[in-house]
Scaffold this motif. Structure first.
Motif, PDB file in Angstrom:
ATOM      1  N   THR A  60      -0.451   6.776  -8.050  1.00 39.24           N
ATOM      2  CA  THR A  60      -1.225   6.066  -7.035  1.00 39.24           C
ATOM      3  C   THR A  60      -1.755   7.033  -5.987  1.00 39.24           C
ATOM      4  O   THR A  60      -2.913   6.925  -5.544  1.00 39.24           O
ATOM      5  CB  THR A  60      -0.358   4.985  -6.362  1.00 39.24           C
ATOM      6  OG1 THR A  60       0.166   4.112  -7.360  1.00 39.24           O
ATOM      7  CG2 THR A  60      -1.172   4.176  -5.368  1.00 39.24           C
ATOM      8  N   GLY A  89       0.793  -1.219   0.000  1.00 37.17           N
ATOM      9  CA  GLY A  89       0.000   0.000   0.000  1.00 37.17           C
ATOM     10  C   GLY A  89       0.827   1.271   0.000  1.00 37.17           C
ATOM     11  O   GLY A  89       2.061   1.254   0.111  1.00 37.17           O
ATOM     12  N   VAL A 124      -5.727   7.321  -5.290  1.00 36.11           N
ATOM     13  CA  VAL A 124      -6.258   6.906  -3.994  1.00 36.11           C
ATOM     14  C   VAL A 124      -6.919   8.062  -3.248  1.00 36.11           C
ATOM     15  O   VAL A 124      -7.909   7.871  -2.544  1.00 36.11           O
ATOM     16  CB  VAL A 124      -5.130   6.285  -3.135  1.00 36.11           C
ATOM     17  CG1 VAL A 124      -5.588   6.060  -1.696  1.00 36.11           C
ATOM     18  CG2 VAL A 124      -4.679   4.968  -3.746  1.00 36.11           C
ATOM     19  N   LYS A 137      -3.058   4.820   4.829  1.00 39.02           N
ATOM     20  CA  LYS A 137      -2.940   3.992   3.634  1.00 39.02           C
ATOM     21  C   LYS A 137      -3.924   4.434   2.565  1.00 39.02           C
ATOM     22  O   LYS A 137      -3.616   4.431   1.372  1.00 39.02           O
ATOM     23  CB  LYS A 137      -3.183   2.528   4.010  1.00 39.02           C
ATOM     24  CG  LYS A 137      -3.043   1.545   2.858  1.00 39.02           C
ATOM     25  CD  LYS A 137      -3.237   0.117   3.339  1.00 39.02           C
ATOM     26  CE  LYS A 137      -3.075  -0.878   2.195  1.00 39.02           C
ATOM     27  NZ  LYS A 137      -3.256  -2.278   2.667  1.00 39.02           N
ATOM     28  N   LYS A 138      -5.125   4.840   3.005  1.00 37.97           N
ATOM     29  CA  LYS A 138      -6.157   5.322   2.093  1.00 37.97           C
ATOM     30  C   LYS A 138      -7.221   6.036   2.912  1.00 37.97           C
ATOM     31  O   LYS A 138      -7.297   5.858   4.130  1.00 37.97           O
ATOM     32  CB  LYS A 138      -6.780   4.168   1.301  1.00 37.97           C
ATOM     33  CG  LYS A 138      -7.435   3.107   2.164  1.00 37.97           C
ATOM     34  CD  LYS A 138      -7.977   1.976   1.310  1.00 37.97           C
ATOM     35  CE  LYS A 138      -8.623   0.891   2.183  1.00 37.97           C
ATOM     36  NZ  LYS A 138      -9.158  -0.217   1.362  1.00 37.97           N
TER      37      LYS A 138
END
Length: 480
Positions: free
Chosen positions: A174, A121, A178, A250-251
């Protein structure tokens, strides 16, 4: 194992509901929402999307790390005269090798780093990048306790290796996917790429801290200045690592777009898919040629300008203007793409042709076909590099689109690996004895001409954005 595409390809219906966001704390990783929730339903499957204020914090920390990494790649070039006096064992070859380690280790380490980022991640991947940079800069100051020049040289090489292994820019698309909604993704990618490029400007500010070996400056004074600079670098690197450790989720709790919630192919499947699909390969080839050579040429720009009678002091201003103009053009291109979507390939072709025109102008100046003047050198070089860098975020966006649903980090790693590989080959040509510098202008012309061919063959496909932007064109939207 393959992962199924979004909702089995079924059509989405969008319903937007305006309501207050739940109050969440920074500590539990649930930042405050700033945009309404959007629920998309498809035969019982529902995806709720939301954007958060903290996406700007995420982008700030990531872009700052990208800027710092760019500055570390070029630590020694701007103070090469001072380093040669302070550490007599160093010469032009040592300084050049410090810069070469970045490209070499990036190419060597990009595959395992992309695998790690995809498997663990965004947070773990960025911690690895920041950790490598922090470890390298700290290792570089350890020899100051021993006063051993050989130990310092070895640790400086290890630092350059660590910085090269930290493939920070591979994760740029990314971060955008995200954390950012569709209408901000290209802009977010452009911001981090621009900051990475502006790291070169940061490195050229080093002479403000490190005195040159003139005006009676002693060797010990220069060594003291270099130590102070490297202590500052280590402190910044450690501070960035701590900042990411403290808060870099992470998100987000809810995805900013529908495709952000979709599971991508695993790493090995993605590699197979990409190499069996001609479009991502064509975009990668075009990007590597288009961006790799001009950005690498920037690091040895002085040699080409010297042939035209532009010496070091003036060459510095050409370089600074080129970096600033490149940053502005990259941001403008990224934002324009977000606002007027669906014309990435046409924009890339136009920018590539304009870049080729500027480099052809410089070619005529270098070969004496046109009488060289200072303003022509400035315009042709700065214009060519600025227009060239404007293509970077657009290439990244197009590659992600034609590769969907492969992970963005795999696509980003493939593109950044390609431009570093091409740049490395370009630099290795300088080691050929008596090769001179005339061939450089041919390389710049080839950059534009050869890149256009694969780009023309790319089949434009906005698979990801057609899903995320579906509500604008075809879905019903209700505000309550």
């Amino acid at each position: 194992m393959k992962r199924s595409p979004l909702l089995n390809g079924r059509r989405l219906e969008t319903h937007v509901t305006l309501k207050p966001a739940a109050s969440n704390s920074w500590q539990d990783g649930h930042p405050h929402a700033v945009e309404p929730e959007s629920r998309r339903e498809s035969e019982g499957a529902e995806v709720t999307t939301k954007s958060y204020y903290t996406r700007f914090w995420i982008l700030f920390i990531f872009s700052f790390l990208a800027w710092f990494e760019g500055a570390q790649w070029n630590t020694w070039g701007p103070i090469s005269e001072s380093v040669s006096v302070a550490f007599p064992g160093w010469g032009a070859e040592t300084v050049a090798m410090m810069g070469n380690w970045g490209s070499i280790m990036f190419v060597v380490g990009i595959v395992p780093m992309c695998w790690f980022m995809e498997a663990k991640g965004v947070r773990a991947g960025l911690l690895a990048c920041a950790g490598l940079i922090a470890a390298g800069t700290v290792m570089r100051i350890i020899p100051f306790a021993t006063s051993s020049d050989v130990f310092f040289t070895v640790m400086s090489h290890l630092c350059a290796i660590c910085v090269g292994l930290a493939a920070t820019m591979a994760i740029a698309p990314t971060i955008a996917a995200v954390w950012f909604p569709p209408e901000e993704r290209t802009t977010a990618t452009a911001v981090s790429q621009v900051l990475n490029q502006l790291g070169n400007v940061g490195s050229y500010l080093e002479p403000l801290l490190v005195r040159s070996p003139r005006n009676g400056t002693t060797t010990e004074e220069i060594r003291s200045d270099i130590k102070r600079l490297l202590y500052i670098d280590a402190a910044i690197a450690v501070a960035l690592l701590v900042a990411i450790l403290v808060y870099f989720p992470k998100k987000p709790p809810l995805p900013p777009s529908v495709t952000s919630s979709v599971e991508r192919y695993d790493f090995l499947t993605s590699i197979k898919k990409v190499f069996r699909n001609r479009d991502p390969l064509l975009v990668t080839i075009s990007y590597g040629i288009t961006v790799g050579i001009p950005l690498t040429w920037f690091s040895v720009l002085n040699f080409s300008l010297l042939e035209l009678g532009i010496h070091q002091d003036d060459a510095m201003w050409v370089g600074l203007l080129a970096v600033v103009a490149s940053g502005a053009s990259g941001l403008l291109a990224g934002r324009a793409t977000d606002l007027v979507y669906g014309h990435v390939k046409a924009t890339l072709l136009a920018l590539t042709e304009a870049t080729l025109a500027c480099f052809f102008w410089f070619f005529l100046l270098a070969w004496g076909a046109v009488a060289a003047s200072r303003w022509q050198v400035y315009v042709s070089v700065v214009g060519g590099l600025a227009l060239n860098f404007a293509t970077a975020p657009l290439f990244m966006e197009l590659a992600v689109e034609v590769s969907y649903p492969c992970p963005e980090v795999v696509v980003g790693g493939m593109l950044t690996g390609a431009d570093n590989f091409v740049g490395l080959l370009f630099l290795l040509l300088f080691f050929i004895p008596n090769i001179g510098y005339e061939w450089v202008t041919y390389s710049l012309l080839a950059t534009g001409a050869l890149a256009i061919v694969p780009l023309l063959l790319v089949r434009e496909n906005y698979a990801r954005s057609s899903i995320d932007r579906a509500d604008i064109h075809e879905a019903s939207t209700t505000l309550t």
